[in-house]
Write a protein that holds these residues in place. Structure first.
Motif, PDB file in Angstrom:
ATOM      1  N   UNK A 164      -4.958  55.666  13.991  1.00  8.58           N
ATOM      2  CA  UNK A 164      -3.655  56.320  13.833  1.00  8.58           C
ATOM      3  C   UNK A 164      -2.906  56.498  15.149  1.00  8.58           C
ATOM      4  N   UNK A 165      -3.605  56.431  16.278  1.00 11.02           N
ATOM      5  CA  UNK A 165      -2.874  56.636  17.546  1.00 11.02           C
ATOM      6  C   UNK A 165      -3.044  55.474  18.526  1.00 11.02           C
ATOM      7  N   UNK A 166      -3.662  54.369  18.095  1.00 15.08           N
ATOM      8  CA  UNK A 166      -3.974  53.266  19.023  1.00 15.08           C
ATOM      9  C   UNK A 166      -2.725  52.771  19.762  1.00 15.08           C
ATOM     10  N   UNK A 167      -1.641  52.572  19.013  1.00 18.23           N
ATOM     11  CA  UNK A 167      -0.426  52.047  19.653  1.00 18.23           C
ATOM     12  C   UNK A 167       0.113  53.043  20.685  1.00 18.23           C
ATOM     13  N   UNK A 168       0.129  54.305  20.305  1.00 15.08           N
ATOM     14  CA  UNK A 168       0.635  55.353  21.196  1.00 15.08           C
ATOM     15  C   UNK A 168      -0.207  55.436  22.477  1.00 15.08           C
ATOM     16  N   UNK A 169      -1.517  55.347  22.313  1.00 15.94           N
ATOM     17  CA  UNK A 169      -2.407  55.433  23.482  1.00 15.94           C
ATOM     18  C   UNK A 169      -2.170  54.228  24.387  1.00 15.94           C
ATOM     19  N   UNK A 170      -2.117  53.036  23.794  1.00 15.74           N
ATOM     20  CA  UNK A 170      -1.908  51.820  24.605  1.00 15.74           C
ATOM     21  C   UNK A 170      -0.564  51.906  25.319  1.00 15.74           C
ATOM     22  N   UNK A 171       0.465  52.345  24.599  1.00 18.92           N
ATOM     23  CA  UNK A 171       1.810  52.392  25.192  1.00 18.92           C
ATOM     24  C   UNK A 171       1.976  53.523  26.208  1.00 18.92           C
ATOM     25  N   UNK A 172       0.975  54.378  26.330  1.00 16.31           N
ATOM     26  CA  UNK A 172       1.069  55.435  27.348  1.00 16.31           C
ATOM     27  C   UNK A 172       0.780  54.864  28.744  1.00 16.31           C
ATOM     28  N   UNK A 173       0.342  53.604  28.776  1.00 17.43           N
ATOM     29  CA  UNK A 173       0.078  52.951  30.066  1.00 17.43           C
ATOM     30  C   UNK A 173       1.160  51.913  30.349  1.00 17.43           C
ATOM     31  N   UNK A 174       1.466  51.690  31.654  1.00 17.28           N
ATOM     32  CA  UNK A 174       2.516  50.710  31.975  1.00 17.28           C
ATOM     33  C   UNK A 174       2.183  49.315  31.430  1.00 17.28           C
ATOM     34  N   UNK A 175       3.236  48.543  31.182  1.00 14.62           N
ATOM     35  CA  UNK A 175       3.071  47.196  30.594  1.00 14.62           C
ATOM     36  C   UNK A 175       2.159  46.299  31.429  1.00 14.62           C
ATOM     37  N   UNK A 176       2.192  46.504  32.746  1.00 17.36           N
ATOM     38  CA  UNK A 176       1.383  45.616  33.606  1.00 17.36           C
ATOM     39  C   UNK A 176      -0.057  46.128  33.807  1.00 17.36           C
ATOM     40  N   UNK A 177      -0.393  47.233  33.152  1.00 16.31           N
ATOM     41  CA  UNK A 177      -1.764  47.740  33.259  1.00 16.31           C
ATOM     42  C   UNK A 177      -2.721  46.791  32.536  1.00 16.31           C
TER      43      UNK A 177
END
Ligand code: 13P
Ligand code: SF4
Length: 312
Positions: free
Chosen positions: A133-146
């Protein structure tokens, strides 16, 4: 405590629960009779949140091993019971700690995001945990180049890569229950039931997710069926979720995607190891209990708490 013979197992469990100040947390994939006596039924995120805030002394986890472990990691001083210690998870098992440690070494500059369906050992090697339920939110909490390693579910990881335009390195793991759901069965059901909405869990293969009208965690799938105007749903996940869907929307029709010609069911063999009898015995005897070392708890706690903070 005196228990009359006429009392049903469910009543006995309720009495014991009160006497011992215990709470029963159940996942949607549990058998209906367990869901019906639970204090809380939910998805992995909801269950972790409940485990963190419960004032109970004993947590009976009606779910699988990694879920009970997570509850123990969040509550080291509490007794956490699992009705059947053999209730594992094929997805968690698809990521053995030694192999994952070697894999991680190949990507020293990568951050590790692990799906909660993994062992406590894998959690100790992770920077942050996520659920469906939160995978996208967690991933998007990091910069795109991470640079990121996503483990252990390649299907969920692939789906999040597609949603976010990222290129996370994926561990090659999957859930045996969702991974065998076949596109042919879905396409046939869709053709036979025009107008029915296909809803799918992101642990399904990409070919299923591409056909879906809605993708989400078990709680999100349930909410969708409640709010949607549609009257018929083709459900691509484990059978247990149908219990709450039917309870919430008695007039609507739910079709589970069959996993093969002979079977119209899609049961997780691990989730279904728990029975009302085992739950009663485990509460009465206060075992099997989840035990973890202090060092594992200390290390695994950080990425779980980080997830819970990011999910607020
Ligand atoms: P969620 O209930 O968090 O969607 O997870 C599904 C699952 O596979 C649990 O094992
Ligand atoms: Fe594990 Fe799949 Fe069962 Fe969930 S449904 S507990 S991911 S085997």
């Amino acid at each position: 405590m005196k228990i009359k013979n006429s009392e049903s197992l469910a009543e006995k469990i309720m009495l014991l629960k009160k006497e011992k100040n215990a709470v029963i947390l159940a996942h949607y994939y549990q058998v209906p009779e367990i869901q019906d006596i639970a204090d809380y039924v939910g998805d992995s995120l909801g269950l972790s949140q409940q485990a963190l805030k419960t004032p109970a002394d004993i947590i009976v986890f009606a779910g699988v091993h990694f879920m009970a472990e997570t509850a123990k990691i969040l509550n080291p001083s509490k007794k956490v019971l699992l009705p059947d210690l053999q209730a594992g998870c094929s997805l968690a098992d698809s990521c053995p700690p030694a192999k994952f440690r070697a894999f991680k070494k190949k990507y020293p500059d990568h951050l590790v995001i692990s799906y909660i369906n993994c062992s406590a050992q894998i959690k100790t090697m992770s920077d942050v945990i996520c659920t469906s339920s939160n995978a996208q939110k967690i991933v998007e909490s990091f910069p795109l180049d991470q640079k990121i390693i996503f483990a252990p579910d390649k299907n969920l990881g692939g789906y999040i890569n597609a949603q976010t335009g990222r290129n996370m390195v994926l561990w090659n793991g999957s859930c045996e229950v969702h991974d065998i759901i076949k596109a042919e069965a879905v396409i046939r059901l869709k053709a036979e039931n025009p107008g029915a909405r296909l809803i799918a869990h992101p642990e399904c293969k990409a070919v299923i997710l591409e056909l879906a009208d809605f993708i989400g965690s078990t709680t999100a799938l349930l909410d969708y069926t409640i709010k949607s105007d549609a009257q018929k749903f083709i459900v691509a996940t484990e059978t247990g979720i149908l219990h709450q869907m039917k309870k919430e929307s008695p007039g609507k029709e739910f079709l589970i995607v069959p996993t093969d010609e002979a079977c119209s069911c899609n049961d997780c063999p691990y989730m279904k190891m728990n029975t009302l009898e085992k739950l009663y015995a485990c509460l009465r005897n206060e075992e099997p209990e989840i035990k973890l070392s202090k060092s594992v708890i200390e290390k695994a706690n950080k990425p779980i708490l980080r997830m819970l903070k990011l999910s607020e």
